[in-house]
Design an enzyme around this catalytic site. Structure first.
Site, PDB file in Angstrom:
ATOM      1  N   HIS A  36      -3.460  -5.033   0.415  1.00 29.71           N
ATOM      2  CA  HIS A  36      -2.902  -5.574   1.666  1.00 29.71           C
ATOM      3  C   HIS A  36      -2.923  -7.102   1.657  1.00 29.71           C
ATOM      4  O   HIS A  36      -3.829  -7.705   2.239  1.00 29.71           O
ATOM      5  CB  HIS A  36      -3.691  -5.046   2.862  1.00 29.71           C
ATOM      6  CG  HIS A  36      -3.496  -3.591   3.109  1.00 29.71           C
ATOM      7  ND1 HIS A  36      -2.429  -3.097   3.823  1.00 29.71           N
ATOM      8  CD2 HIS A  36      -4.205  -2.514   2.712  1.00 29.71           C
ATOM      9  CE1 HIS A  36      -2.500  -1.777   3.874  1.00 29.71           C
ATOM     10  NE2 HIS A  36      -3.578  -1.404   3.194  1.00 29.71           N
ATOM     11  N   GLU A  54      -1.237  -9.055   3.311  1.00 28.87           N
ATOM     12  CA  GLU A  54      -0.984  -9.633   4.638  1.00 28.87           C
ATOM     13  C   GLU A  54      -2.244 -10.167   5.295  1.00 28.87           C
ATOM     14  O   GLU A  54      -2.186 -11.083   6.108  1.00 28.87           O
ATOM     15  CB  GLU A  54      -0.295  -8.605   5.545  1.00 28.87           C
ATOM     16  CG  GLU A  54      -1.100  -7.358   5.929  1.00 28.87           C
ATOM     17  CD  GLU A  54      -0.952  -6.195   4.962  1.00 28.87           C
ATOM     18  OE1 GLU A  54      -0.596  -6.437   3.785  1.00 28.87           O
ATOM     19  OE2 GLU A  54      -1.206  -5.040   5.368  1.00 28.87           O
ATOM     20  N   CYS A  76       0.834  -1.198   0.000  1.00 31.24           N
ATOM     21  CA  CYS A  76       0.000   0.000   0.000  1.00 31.24           C
ATOM     22  C   CYS A  76       0.872   1.253   0.000  1.00 31.24           C
ATOM     23  O   CYS A  76       1.470   1.583  -1.023  1.00 31.24           O
ATOM     24  CB  CYS A  76      -0.997  -0.049   1.150  1.00 31.24           C
ATOM     25  SG  CYS A  76      -2.457   0.935   0.799  1.00 31.24           S
TER      26      CYS A  76
END
Ligand code: GLN
Length: 548
Positions: free
Chosen positions: A507, A509, A381
């Protein structure tokens, strides 16, 4: 018929209630039951999206674009499910709903009260989610600690649930801490007794008490808790502090909590089955090769702000048998001392998401260092946006290139506000949030990692790559390898002249799992494991090493 397990906390916050709830979810799922999970947050913010990370840690984004509590990240990773807006509610949302109804006249002139109007709204949130998802078990964690004033309507609502859905369909678990006094490790039960007394005053008698402790809990301590708190002896569940959070499901299952819940709720379930989970935890414990990774951000003093990034790196590490050792580097320290001072030990560099100008130049310096030194780089990001800024400055000579987030007047706005953000004035819940599809360039590193050319990832941003610079950056070796369908929005950039330099506008993650690392983290960690630092001993590529 859905059964409910309620998890409350006592004595202190941060006792491990969220991890306990997530672990119970994993345990029940491993027994062949379908599980849904909710977190009820008693604070008055509508969501944590506008809260400072210092208040709240990471904001976890669900696939449907909800900004939620970081405990939902634990739930997703432990239970391996994808959650939605029906998994998190705050007092702010409940009151907003109730007041909107009152303004519409839905209450037909009645006086609006905490009981029953607010408590009914909370109960409906649980009952509606259960009706939609029809899980065998709905796990509900109540945020905060028993005794918090703003938590009372939530505890009252879960109390009422026993009458609403039946005694055999509800199970109450209270998580407490047994502090110890002195070097002998003598454990104290009084705070637990008080906390259970408080809970019983509200009308909730816990069925089981999970006791967090740094020391083994002797039998007489368990007896005492059972007696004073009026729970079965085997329902006093020790939860010893462990090094690795992923051990908690093993510890709790071992303590018998799965059987207790299954018996208590008369569920038809399979025998214990955490074999694969245990194998994963053992692999983590036996991974000795340390891989130093630097995460450069504005909240390096607060790793909880990057919780999912930390976990995703660990997951990728276990996959490659690397013990990822994260150094949290404050980007302002790099501004002051130079990148080499803080990054020369790192085999890989990550710049995670973030907002605001503070420390951004240090992140740009980190990108420059990664590029010059050939160190694998993963930008998430904001990490992608600073990669674009740095590339424009160094490779295109646009030394004033910037994002309009940090310099609204920059002559070279390589990152700019998204068109549909221009008229946005409210801060809460107005970013580009949640899942969006992305088309990958065939043959790119991203396409190789994902093994597919269409992907979907979760987003949380207002700014984007400015397409005016796409061609010149492309000519300089920084390619837009992931685009929104239609090609307007750049979702991924790669520096093709570098061993691994990837920035993503989303994102990844949030989607990593301990047993299945996210492909980008997996390949970033692989690159970091094999790419040579100046002066480092050559290492074999991982695949060859594994064959030896
Ligand atoms: N501040 C940037 C934006 O709004 C990046 C956001 C993020 O990193 N999540 O676009």
């Amino acid at each position: 018929m859905t059964k409910y397990v309620f998890v409350t906390g006592g004595v202190v916050s941060s006792v491990g209630k969220g991890i306990s709830a997530a672990s119970i979810g994993r345990i029940l799922k491993s027994r062949g039951l379908s599980v849904a999970i909710q977190k009820l947050d008693p604070y008055l913010n509508v969501d944590p999206g506008t809260m400072s990370p210092y208040q709240h840690g990471e904001v976890f984004v669900t696939k449907d674009g909800c900004e939620t509590d970081l405990d939902l990240g634990h739930y997703e990773r432990f239970i391996d499910i994808e959650l939605t807006k029906s998994s998190n509610i705050t007092a702010g949302q409940i009151y907003t709903q109730v007041i909107a109804k009152e303004r519409r006249g839905d209450y037909l002139g009645g006086t609006i009260q905490t009981v029953p109007h607010v408590t009914n709204a909370i109960k409906e949130f649980m009952l509606n989610a259960a009706a939609d998802q029809q899980p065998d078990v709905m796990l509900v964690e109540v945020g905060g600690t028993v005794g918090d004033i703003e938590g009372q309507p939530f505890l009252e609502a879960i109390r009422q649930m026993r009458t609403a859905v039946g005694r055999d369909n509800t199970y109450y678990i209270h998580v407490t801490l047994l502090p110890h006094i002195g070097a002998t490790g003598e454990l104290k039960t009084k705070p637990t007794q008080h906390s259970v007394r408080e809970l019983r005053a509200i009308g909730i008698q816990p069925d089981a008490i999970v006791c967090r402790s740094d020391f083994a809990i002797a039998e007489d301590i368990k007896d005492k808790i059972a007696l004073f708190c009026d729970v079965q002896r085997d329902a006093v569940i020790p939860m010893l502090t462990v090094n690795n959070i992923y051990e908690v499901p093993l510890v709790l299952e071992e303590s018998g909590i799965g059987d207790l819940i299954i018996d208590g709720l008369h569920l038809d379930a399979n025998p214990r089955n955490l074999g694969e989970w245990r194998a994963m935890v053992d692999r983590m414990a036996n991974t000795r090769k340390v891989l130093p990774i630097a995460v450069v951000g504005k909240y390096a003093d607060l790793p909880d702000a990057y919780l999912s990034v930390k976990e995703a790196l660990r997951h990728a590490g276990v996959f490659h048998e690397r013990d990822v050792d994260i150094t949290w580097v404050q980007s302002e320290d790099i501004e002051r001392d130079g990148a080499a001072e803080w990054l020369d030990h790192a085999a890989g560099i990550v710049v995670p998401g973030g907002f605001g100008a503070r420390g951004v130049e240090g992140m740009v310096d980190a990108v420059a260092y990664a590029r010059d030194q050939g160190i694998p780089y993963l930008g998430l990001c904001l990490g992608m946006q600073v990669m674009v800024m740095e590339s424009a400055r160094s490779l295109l000579g646009l030394t004033d290139a910037n994002s309009t987030e940090f310099d609204p007047e920059t002559p070279n706005p390589v990152i700019d506000l998204m068109p549909d953000q221009r008229d946005v004035s409210e801060m809460g819940g107005t970013m580009r949030l949640g899942n969006y599809p992305c088309q990958l360039m065939p043959g790119s590193r991203a396409a190789k990692s994902y093994g597919s050319e269409t992907i979907t990832e979760r987003h949380r941003h207002r700014f984007e790559f400015n397409n005016k610079y796409r061609e010149t950056l492309q000519e300089a070796g920084v390619l837009a390898t992931g685009l929104s369908p239609g090609g307007r929005l750049v979702e991924i950039v790669e520096n093709v002249d570098h061993p691994f330099m990837v920035g993503v506008q989303f994102h990844p993650e949030f989607r990593s799992r301990p047993q299945e690392p996210h492909p980008l983290f997996r390949d970033f960690v692989e690159a970091a494991s094999v790419v040579l630092r100046p002066g480092a001993q050559p290492e074999l590529p991982l695949a060859e090493e594994a064959q030896r």
